[in-house]
Design a protein around this motif. Sequence first.
Motif, short mmCIF file in Angstrom:
data_model
loop_
_atom_site.label_atom_id
_atom_site.label_comp_id
_atom_site.label_asym_id
_atom_site.label_seq_id
_atom_site.Cartn_x
_atom_site.Cartn_y
_atom_site.Cartn_z
N HIS A 41 0.83 -1.20 0.00
CA HIS A 41 0.00 0.00 0.00
C HIS A 41 0.87 1.25 0.00
CE1 HIS A 41 -3.17 2.81 0.88
NE2 HIS A 41 -2.70 3.10 2.08
N LYS A 42 1.97 1.19 0.71
CA LYS A 42 2.85 2.36 0.82
C LYS A 42 3.41 2.77 -0.56
CE LYS A 42 6.87 4.16 3.17
NZ LYS A 42 7.92 4.06 4.16
N ILE A 43 3.70 1.75 -1.38
CA ILE A 43 4.32 2.05 -2.67
C ILE A 43 3.29 2.21 -3.80
CG2 ILE A 43 5.96 1.21 -4.39
CD1 ILE A 43 7.20 2.06 -1.66
N PHE A 44 2.35 1.29 -3.84
CA PHE A 44 1.42 1.31 -4.96
C PHE A 44 0.07 1.99 -4.64
CE2 PHE A 44 3.73 -1.16 -8.02
CZ PHE A 44 4.51 -2.02 -7.29
#
Lengths: 157, 176
Positions: A41-44
């Motif tokens: 979630h943090k990246i995408f």
Amino acid sequence: MISNNPTRCAACRFLRRRCPQDCVLAPYFPSSNPERFACVHKIFGAGNITKMLEQLPVHLREAAADSMFYEASLRVEDPVYGCVRIISQLQHHILEAQSEILKTNGQIASYIAQQQLQQQQQNVVDGASYQQDMQISEYLGVGSDVQTLANDSYFHP
Amino acid sequence: MGSGSSPCASCKLLRRRCAKDCIFAPYFPSDDPHKFAIVHKVFGASNVSKMLQELPIHQRGDAVSSLVYEANARMRDPVYGCVGAISFLQNQVSELQMQLAVAQAETLCFQMQQDPVALPTQIDQHQHHHQHQDHDQKSLLLSNSDFNSIPHQYFSSFASPSNVIQDPLKRESLWT
């Protein structure tokens, strides 16, 4: 009435929402592994993950979720290059290995050429030695004629 | 750079005013709208903004380049993305390692043929040579576990991506 999963998946728990029975993310982000979803979630972003998974046939979604988790983990570890650093290093290693193979093949070719040269030189020496033997035999009056005569005398006593 | 007259590609796509200190402007010029579009599609503008804000300025250019690379890979291969390329390259490296080992064994044979009397010394020297260069050999032969396989803890069930990805990234070199 929308039925919910009895245990919310990691994604819905993180996003603080109800987890429906047909939650797209639930199969790939179980509640037992909250870090997995947090990382992806943090990246995408949850919305992008959902969109990307929805666009894939079901049998490919697990592999997609896994690869996204892998990429996201590497990006968290290395915010500048992420998994691209590994690709770059692999490409570099391939070039090095190819160069090393070329060099080694060159050495092999050199060894083969040396061997062939040595063989040729040996042939010349053998040839010269043979001619010398023949000359001596002729001088002494012995040679292949002897064998013929011997054969003749054997068959024609 | 962001200015009132020409919004950067990001602000154009997001339909907002491009501020003078727009974080995207230096890296997403208006003449290349595709670059931001693809990054936005895969990572999302707010995630990219957060990632860039957490980096010192001198590293942001490279970060954007790598994000664009990853996003392109993900668009070309929605299942495996960059991981497909990594797997493909790992296979290539393994094959080359084998070829190199075979070639090196052949040269050793030739050396033995040429100088069999000195064989024990040669082997000692060869071993010493390899020990001395152990680190280099390791990096060349990739005994480093980072490259031998993609770590299993990332995958619950991972089919070989090299069957899926044939060409996309194998010939691309970075930052050219």
